[in-house]
Motif scaffolding. Structure first.
Motif, short mmCIF file in Angstrom:
data_model
loop_
_atom_site.label_atom_id
_atom_site.label_comp_id
_atom_site.label_asym_id
_atom_site.label_seq_id
_atom_site.Cartn_x
_atom_site.Cartn_y
_atom_site.Cartn_z
N GLU A 103 6.48 10.24 40.06
CA GLU A 103 7.87 10.59 39.78
C GLU A 103 8.32 11.79 40.62
OE1 GLU A 103 10.65 12.04 35.98
OE2 GLU A 103 8.50 11.65 35.72
N VAL A 104 9.51 11.68 41.18
CA VAL A 104 10.09 12.79 41.95
C VAL A 104 10.81 13.72 40.98
CG1 VAL A 104 11.71 13.44 43.76
CG2 VAL A 104 10.34 11.35 44.00
N LYS A 105 10.44 15.00 41.00
CA LYS A 105 11.04 15.97 40.09
C LYS A 105 11.71 17.09 40.89
CE LYS A 105 7.71 15.24 36.34
NZ LYS A 105 6.70 15.88 35.45
N SER A 106 12.67 17.74 40.24
CA SER A 106 13.33 18.88 40.86
C SER A 106 12.41 20.09 40.82
CB SER A 106 14.63 19.20 40.12
OG SER A 106 14.33 19.72 38.81
N LEU A 107 12.75 21.11 41.59
CA LEU A 107 11.94 22.33 41.62
C LEU A 107 11.90 22.97 40.24
CD1 LEU A 107 10.34 24.36 43.33
CD2 LEU A 107 12.50 25.56 43.76
N ASP A 108 13.01 23.01 39.55
CA ASP A 108 13.03 23.59 38.20
C ASP A 108 12.10 22.86 37.25
OD1 ASP A 108 14.65 25.71 38.70
OD2 ASP A 108 16.32 25.06 37.43
N GLU A 109 12.00 21.57 37.40
CA GLU A 109 11.10 20.78 36.55
C GLU A 109 9.63 21.05 36.89
OE1 GLU A 109 13.19 16.62 35.43
OE2 GLU A 109 13.02 17.00 37.58
N LEU A 110 9.36 21.39 38.14
CA LEU A 110 7.98 21.59 38.59
C LEU A 110 7.46 22.99 38.28
CD1 LEU A 110 8.22 19.82 42.07
CD2 LEU A 110 6.98 18.99 40.06
N LEU A 111 8.35 23.97 38.19
CA LEU A 111 7.92 25.35 37.94
C LEU A 111 7.81 25.61 36.44
CD1 LEU A 111 10.22 27.26 40.48
CD2 LEU A 111 7.82 26.59 40.78
N ASN A 112 6.76 26.33 36.05
CA ASN A 112 6.64 26.71 34.64
C ASN A 112 7.40 28.02 34.38
OD1 ASN A 112 4.97 28.84 35.45
ND2 ASN A 112 3.08 27.68 35.08
N ASP A 113 7.44 28.44 33.13
CA ASP A 113 8.22 29.62 32.76
C ASP A 113 7.72 30.88 33.44
OD1 ASP A 113 9.85 28.09 31.17
OD2 ASP A 113 8.76 28.53 29.30
N GLU A 114 6.41 31.01 33.59
CA GLU A 114 5.87 32.21 34.24
C GLU A 114 6.29 32.28 35.70
OE1 GLU A 114 1.58 34.34 35.12
OE2 GLU A 114 1.73 32.90 33.48
N MET A 115 6.31 31.15 36.38
CA MET A 115 6.76 31.13 37.77
C MET A 115 8.24 31.50 37.86
SD MET A 115 4.89 27.72 39.19
CE MET A 115 3.10 27.58 39.18
N LYS A 116 9.00 31.14 36.84
CA LYS A 116 10.43 31.44 36.85
C LYS A 116 10.72 32.91 36.55
CE LYS A 116 11.84 26.72 35.68
NZ LYS A 116 12.48 25.82 34.68
N SER A 117 9.69 33.66 36.18
CA SER A 117 9.86 35.09 35.94
C SER A 117 9.58 35.92 37.19
CB SER A 117 8.93 35.55 34.81
OG SER A 117 7.57 35.57 35.25
N THR A 118 9.16 35.26 38.29
CA THR A 118 8.78 35.98 39.50
C THR A 118 10.00 36.36 40.35
OG1 THR A 118 8.54 33.93 40.77
CG2 THR A 118 6.58 34.75 39.60
N ASN A 119 9.77 37.29 41.26
CA ASN A 119 10.82 37.65 42.22
C ASN A 119 11.23 36.44 43.05
OD1 ASN A 119 10.88 40.33 41.46
ND2 ASN A 119 9.39 40.98 43.01
N ALA A 120 10.27 35.59 43.35
CA ALA A 120 10.56 34.41 44.16
C ALA A 120 11.64 33.55 43.52
CB ALA A 120 9.28 33.59 44.36
N TYR A 121 11.49 33.27 42.25
CA TYR A 121 12.47 32.42 41.58
C TYR A 121 13.80 33.13 41.40
CZ TYR A 121 14.52 29.18 38.23
OH TYR A 121 15.36 28.28 37.60
N LYS A 122 13.74 34.41 41.01
CA LYS A 122 14.97 35.17 40.74
C LYS A 122 15.82 35.37 42.01
CE LYS A 122 12.89 37.82 36.96
NZ LYS A 122 12.39 39.17 36.55
N ASN A 123 15.15 35.43 43.16
CA ASN A 123 15.86 35.73 44.41
C ASN A 123 15.94 34.53 45.36
OD1 ASN A 123 16.21 38.47 43.62
ND2 ASN A 123 14.10 38.91 44.26
N ASN A 124 15.85 33.33 44.79
CA ASN A 124 15.96 32.09 45.58
C ASN A 124 14.88 31.95 46.64
OD1 ASN A 124 18.40 31.25 44.24
ND2 ASN A 124 19.51 32.74 45.48
N GLY A 125 13.70 32.51 46.34
CA GLY A 125 12.58 32.39 47.26
C GLY A 125 11.58 31.33 46.83
N ALA A 126 11.89 30.59 45.77
CA ALA A 126 11.04 29.48 45.34
C ALA A 126 11.52 28.22 46.04
CB ALA A 126 11.09 29.31 43.83
N ILE A 127 10.63 27.57 46.78
CA ILE A 127 11.01 26.46 47.66
C ILE A 127 10.05 25.29 47.46
CG2 ILE A 127 11.10 25.77 50.09
CD1 ILE A 127 11.84 28.77 50.63
#
Length: 306
Positions: free
Chosen positions: A249-273
């Motif tokens: 199944e093809v998932k979006s980035l938000d679906e693939l990242l867990n909550d801890e990853m979403k707390s990082t600078n990468a996610y907050k500053n659009n650096g999660a790719i």
């Protein structure tokens, strides 16, 4: 007797014999699994390594057969005229024997079959050396080019890639932010370091790594456990989704990242790719995938128009 005709006939015969001899020249290719003697300009080539298949395609060299399934970005090879000769991890030995190829090209996923394949036809290993990625990649391209007389075209394409790579390096060398390449498999995550299977962003494009991850030398990265991402807090998360790369199944980035990853600078500053799975996971090491990898990092990390 027409003397002119006779001379022309003799010249034609001599030239034909010279071309035949030239076609029968042997070269020895030294690779990670041994030394293989191959006839120059082999006409019946079977390619199991996707990166090498890309290079054959880009250099305009015909191939005879390949693995059963090829990525969607290589649609030409889905045609019935190409022999399909086994899976990416298990070549069909009986089918190979039946077609009697002049050359077999493999990489890591088929390396355990090297001895058996070598009994069928000259077999060369052209998998990329991740600890020396760029030079290894160029060596593999040049090996194929030299074997088939395509050196000039190969040099042109490698120069174009070098120029594109240098544009990314010009930006990354002044970028103090640090990143982490990660692989997602069924809800579990692994991180990869320099010289590792997915070390390309660090090793080739100069992105600084967020943690000193030991390279185990295999496909397995560092297993990410709870608390790790909060501790490392990378500025970039470069995520490869293995599930979609192998038909899941093809998932979006938000679906693939867990909550801890979403707390990082990468996610907050659009650096999660999210990186393209069938390029980074399935392929790599060829003229098409390396181009796509450079372009994707340049575009998504540094907003470069490559």
């Amino acid at each position: 007797m027409n003397l002119n005709f006779s001379i022309k006939a003799i010249v034609a015969i001599v030239m034909s014999m010279a071309l035949h001899v030239q076609a029968q020249n042997k070269v020895t290719i030294t690779h990670n699994l041994g030394n293989t003697e191959v006839t120059e300009n082999p006409s019946k080539v079977v390619v199991y390594d996707i990166g090498s298949l890309e290079t054959y395609h880009e250099l305009g060299i015909p191939v005879y057969g390949m693995l059963n399934n090829v990525p969607a970005y290589l649609p030409d090879y889905q045609a019935d005229k190409y022999k399909k000769l086994g899976g990416i991890k298990e070549p069909d030995l009986e089918a190979l024997k039946a077609v009697a190829p002049d050359l077999i090209v493999i990489s890591g996923r088929q390396s355990s079959f090297y001895e058996e394949l070598s009994k069928i036809a000259p077999t060369v290993f052209l998998g990329v050396d991740t600890e020396n990625y760029w030079e290894s990649f160029k060596d593999n391209v040049n090996t194929i080019a030299k074997l088939h007389g395509k050196q000039e075209l190969a040099a042109e394409k490698l120069n174009q890639l070098e120029a594109k790579r240098n544009k990314v390096l010009e930006v990354s060398k002044n970028d103090s932010k640090k990143g982490l390449v990660m692989l997602q498999v069924r809800g579990n995550y692994s991180a990869y370091g320099e010289g590792a299977r997915f070390g390309f962003p660090y090793d080739v494009l100069g992105i600084k790594i967020a943690d000193n991850i030991e390279n185990t030398g295999g496909h397995t990265g560092f297993r990410v456990t709870e608390g790790y991402m909060k501790k490392i807090n990378p500025d970039y998360i470069l995520l490869i989704d293995r599930d979609s790369a192998v038909g899941g199944e093809v998932k979006s980035l938000d679906e693939l990242l867990n909550d801890e990853m979403k707390s990082t600078n990468a996610y907050k500053n659009n650096g999660a790719i999210q990186l393209t799975g069938n390029i980074w996971y399935t392929s790599g090491g060829g003229l098409i995938s390396v181009d796509k990898m450079i372009t994707e990092i340049g575009n998504k990390v540094y907003n470069l128009n490559l």
